[in-house]
Write a protein that holds these residues in place. Structure first.
Motif, PDB file in Angstrom:
ATOM      1  N   ALA A  31     -55.777 -34.623  -0.411  1.00  0.00           N
ATOM      2  CA  ALA A  31     -56.435 -34.436   0.880  1.00  0.00           C
ATOM      3  C   ALA A  31     -55.780 -35.253   1.987  1.00  0.00           C
ATOM      4  O   ALA A  31     -55.647 -34.781   3.114  1.00  0.00           O
ATOM      5  CB  ALA A  31     -57.918 -34.789   0.765  1.00  0.00           C
ATOM      6  N   GLN A  32     -55.343 -36.461   1.669  1.00  0.00           N
ATOM      7  CA  GLN A  32     -54.719 -37.294   2.696  1.00  0.00           C
ATOM      8  C   GLN A  32     -53.432 -36.647   3.211  1.00  0.00           C
ATOM      9  O   GLN A  32     -53.184 -36.634   4.419  1.00  0.00           O
ATOM     10  CB  GLN A  32     -54.437 -38.693   2.170  1.00  0.00           C
ATOM     11  CG  GLN A  32     -53.880 -39.599   3.255  1.00  0.00           C
ATOM     12  CD  GLN A  32     -53.716 -41.034   2.779  1.00  0.00           C
ATOM     13  OE1 GLN A  32     -53.998 -41.370   1.646  1.00  0.00           O
ATOM     14  NE2 GLN A  32     -53.263 -41.887   3.670  1.00  0.00           N
ATOM     15  N   GLY A  35     -54.399 -33.705   5.364  1.00  0.00           N
ATOM     16  CA  GLY A  35     -54.920 -34.207   6.634  1.00  0.00           C
ATOM     17  C   GLY A  35     -53.823 -34.695   7.560  1.00  0.00           C
ATOM     18  O   GLY A  35     -53.864 -34.450   8.770  1.00  0.00           O
ATOM     19  N   VAL A  66     -60.802 -32.776   4.907  1.00  0.00           N
ATOM     20  CA  VAL A  66     -59.653 -32.827   5.822  1.00  0.00           C
ATOM     21  C   VAL A  66     -59.935 -32.074   7.114  1.00  0.00           C
ATOM     22  O   VAL A  66     -59.320 -32.365   8.137  1.00  0.00           O
ATOM     23  CB  VAL A  66     -58.346 -32.297   5.179  1.00  0.00           C
ATOM     24  CG1 VAL A  66     -57.983 -33.078   3.940  1.00  0.00           C
ATOM     25  CG2 VAL A  66     -58.416 -30.818   4.890  1.00  0.00           C
ATOM     26  N   VAL A  69     -60.978 -34.382   9.792  1.00  0.00           N
ATOM     27  CA  VAL A  69     -59.824 -35.056  10.405  1.00  0.00           C
ATOM     28  C   VAL A  69     -59.258 -34.174  11.520  1.00  0.00           C
ATOM     29  O   VAL A  69     -58.998 -34.638  12.634  1.00  0.00           O
ATOM     30  CB  VAL A  69     -58.735 -35.360   9.355  1.00  0.00           C
ATOM     31  CG1 VAL A  69     -57.461 -35.877  10.013  1.00  0.00           C
ATOM     32  CG2 VAL A  69     -59.240 -36.347   8.324  1.00  0.00           C
TER      33      VAL A  69
END
Length: 114
Positions: A31-32, A35, A66, A69
């Protein structure tokens, strides 16, 4: 693991519309990175950011985060975030998270000019 298609195919600009095409699973594990890709697409803020889920095989609740974000990064610029080609599972996850009230979710291509 999700991948973001890069190059001419993955990030196509249509006037002031940028499309990011994601693929594979989107979960906590990646996910990071997803994002970050969405955040980078908003650096030179387009009018519309399209997140294409056509090749996404699974979207977890953690992975769906995400979109928060993207929404947070888009809001100050007035950029509209839309999700296209969302299958039933992805739509259910996004509904569970409550993001449909903040972004457009489409089963198909979405509007020509959002």
């Amino acid at each position: 693991m999700a991948s973001v298609r890069r190059g001419a195919d993955s990030r196509a600009s249509y006037a002031d519309r940028v499309a990011i095409r994601l693929s594979e699973d989107i979960t906590f594990k990646n996910a990071q990175a997803v994002g970050t890709s969405l955040w980078e697409a908003l650096r030179a803020p387009p009018r519309v950011l399209e997140v294409d889920l056509d090749r996404v095989t699974y979207l977890s609740s953690d992975g769906g985060a995400v979109f928060f974000v993207a929404l947070l990064a888009a809001r100050p610029h007035g950029t509209r975030v839309i999700v296209t080609h969302a299958d039933a599972q992805a739509r259910a996850t996004l509904n569970q998270l409550g993001v449909p009230c903040a972004l457009g979710i489409y089963e198909g291509d979405g509007p020509d000019s959002a």
